[in-house]
Design a protein around this motif. Sequence first.
Motif, PDB file in Angstrom:
ATOM      1  N   GLU A  22       0.837  -1.210   0.000  1.00 61.38           N
ATOM      2  CA  GLU A  22       0.000   0.000   0.000  1.00 61.38           C
ATOM      3  C   GLU A  22       0.874   1.263   0.000  1.00 61.38           C
ATOM      4  N   ILE A  25       1.946   1.773  -3.526  1.00 68.45           N
ATOM      5  CA  ILE A  25       0.837   2.288  -4.360  1.00 68.45           C
ATOM      6  C   ILE A  25       0.727   3.797  -4.172  1.00 68.45           C
ATOM      7  N   LYS A  26       0.733   4.214  -2.904  1.00 67.77           N
ATOM      8  CA  LYS A  26       0.539   5.645  -2.624  1.00 67.77           C
ATOM      9  C   LYS A  26       1.673   6.480  -3.208  1.00 67.77           C
ATOM     10  N   GLN A  29       0.906   6.095  -7.365  1.00 65.17           N
ATOM     11  CA  GLN A  29      -0.429   6.091  -7.952  1.00 65.17           C
ATOM     12  C   GLN A  29      -0.682   7.284  -8.887  1.00 65.17           C
ATOM     13  N   ASP A  30      -0.186   8.481  -8.514  1.00 69.72           N
ATOM     14  CA  ASP A  30      -0.458   9.649  -9.360  1.00 69.72           C
ATOM     15  C   ASP A  30       0.266   9.542 -10.699  1.00 69.72           C
ATOM     16  N   TYR A  33      -1.422   6.755 -12.730  1.00 73.97           N
ATOM     17  CA  TYR A  33      -2.754   7.168 -13.183  1.00 73.97           C
ATOM     18  C   TYR A  33      -2.635   8.204 -14.303  1.00 73.97           C
ATOM     19  N   ASN A  34      -1.742   9.172 -14.133  1.00 75.47           N
ATOM     20  CA  ASN A  34      -1.553  10.224 -15.152  1.00 75.47           C
ATOM     21  C   ASN A  34      -1.136   9.611 -16.502  1.00 75.47           C
ATOM     22  N   ARG A  37      -4.044   7.876 -17.948  1.00 68.93           N
ATOM     23  CA  ARG A  37      -5.051   8.868 -18.354  1.00 68.93           C
ATOM     24  C   ARG A  37      -4.743   9.401 -19.760  1.00 68.93           C
ATOM     25  N   TYR A  38      -3.454   9.686 -20.017  1.00 68.42           N
ATOM     26  CA  TYR A  38      -3.084  10.211 -21.340  1.00 68.42           C
ATOM     27  C   TYR A  38      -3.027   9.099 -22.395  1.00 68.42           C
ATOM     28  N   GLU A  47      -8.561   4.682 -14.566  1.00 64.25           N
ATOM     29  CA  GLU A  47      -8.550   4.108 -13.204  1.00 64.25           C
ATOM     30  C   GLU A  47      -8.521   2.579 -13.257  1.00 64.25           C
ATOM     31  N   ALA A  50      -5.044   1.560 -14.268  1.00 64.34           N
ATOM     32  CA  ALA A  50      -4.072   1.817 -13.196  1.00 64.34           C
ATOM     33  C   ALA A  50      -4.223   0.785 -12.073  1.00 64.34           C
ATOM     34  N   GLN A  51      -5.463   0.436 -11.758  1.00 64.47           N
ATOM     35  CA  GLN A  51      -5.684  -0.606 -10.741  1.00 64.47           C
ATOM     36  C   GLN A  51      -5.075  -1.930 -11.204  1.00 64.47           C
ATOM     37  N   PHE A  54      -1.314  -2.100 -10.764  1.00 63.66           N
ATOM     38  CA  PHE A  54      -0.849  -2.423  -9.415  1.00 63.66           C
ATOM     39  C   PHE A  54      -1.160  -3.872  -9.031  1.00 63.66           C
ATOM     40  N   ILE A 143       5.105  14.341 -21.335  1.00 63.25           N
ATOM     41  CA  ILE A 143       4.218  14.546 -20.188  1.00 63.25           C
ATOM     42  C   ILE A 143       4.844  13.970 -18.912  1.00 63.25           C
TER      43      ILE A 143
END
Lengths: 180, 155
Positions: A22, A25-26, A29-30, A33-34, A37-38, A47, A50-51, A54, A143
């Motif tokens: 965990e 992950i923290k 994660q950003d 996810y970023n 996302r792109y 999401e 990204a899940q 992990f 990016i």
Amino acid sequence: MNAKDENLLIRQFKAGDLSIFEILIKKYQDRIYNLCRYLLGHPQDAEDAAQNVFLKAYRNLKHFKPESSLYTWLYRIAVNTCLDHKRKLRPEPLKDESLVEALPSAEPSPEQHYQSKEIGRAIQTALDQLPGDSRAVIVLREIEGLSYEEMAEVLHTSVGTIKSRLSRTREELRRLLPGK
Amino acid sequence: MECAQVKQMISRYVDQDLDPQEERTFEHHLRACPGCQEAMEGQMAIHHLLGSAEKFEAPLGFATRVMARIEEKERRPSFWSFFTLQPAFLRAVEVAFALVIMFIGMVSGNLLVTGKTPERPVTVQESFSLDLFQATPPDSIGGIYVSLAGGNHER
């Protein structure tokens, strides 16, 4: 958290303390996810992907070799996961007109927030029109800000290939983003 | 320097990857070539545009949701692991395998005794009878060995 702390966490994870995951992950994660996302363009798809990144990392972390960096390893899983995800989706029709309309005008606008959203939409529309490999190259470089060497590690190729692919993709984007 | 060569260098120029000599030659060409100048400005603009793109953060509760999925998967064994990890299932497979081997042994033993399939059907009770049993039928490998070794053999 530096690389030494991170290696210690990974050793603890391999020794059986699975709750350590965990923390990892923290930390990532950003960024993951970023990237998703792109590469995918939609918040929910990003999401889900990204899940899955992990979950795959959790299953395979015991095989991770500490001589490579964890984030390039995670980025590689993320790129492969997103490209697989994108391949399964039906391609959206190409609409060059909407892309032109989405581009902000050269004149300064009082609605800065709106303009920023419009720029984001224009970028995403252009990225969506690129082949998966090219999209990964440009997102990782522009990016995510990865170096040529890091990109070569993530995409499992040579630095020379990265440079030539990046050059081609930038030219392609120049064609896709009118006025550039 | 040719335009084709210069165009291949634009991307590296944008990334500041050219060495000083390459950079001087590149910029010298650009001053005299509006086409390459335009291509360079276009790529530079894209570089700045993408560099200023919004950075998205993972949604709230993302890590918790991932950990919940991991715990769910850890708790729920897979379809095949259910069968392979159950001791009772393993015992059942062993017993079934042993029964199959016994059945094959009985049928093949019966064929060796008579040398052919029985004229009348042998009942299950008869097939279990030791009266019909021969340890070393003459036409078996064991029987041939016994006859070569000079042992007595009664059919």
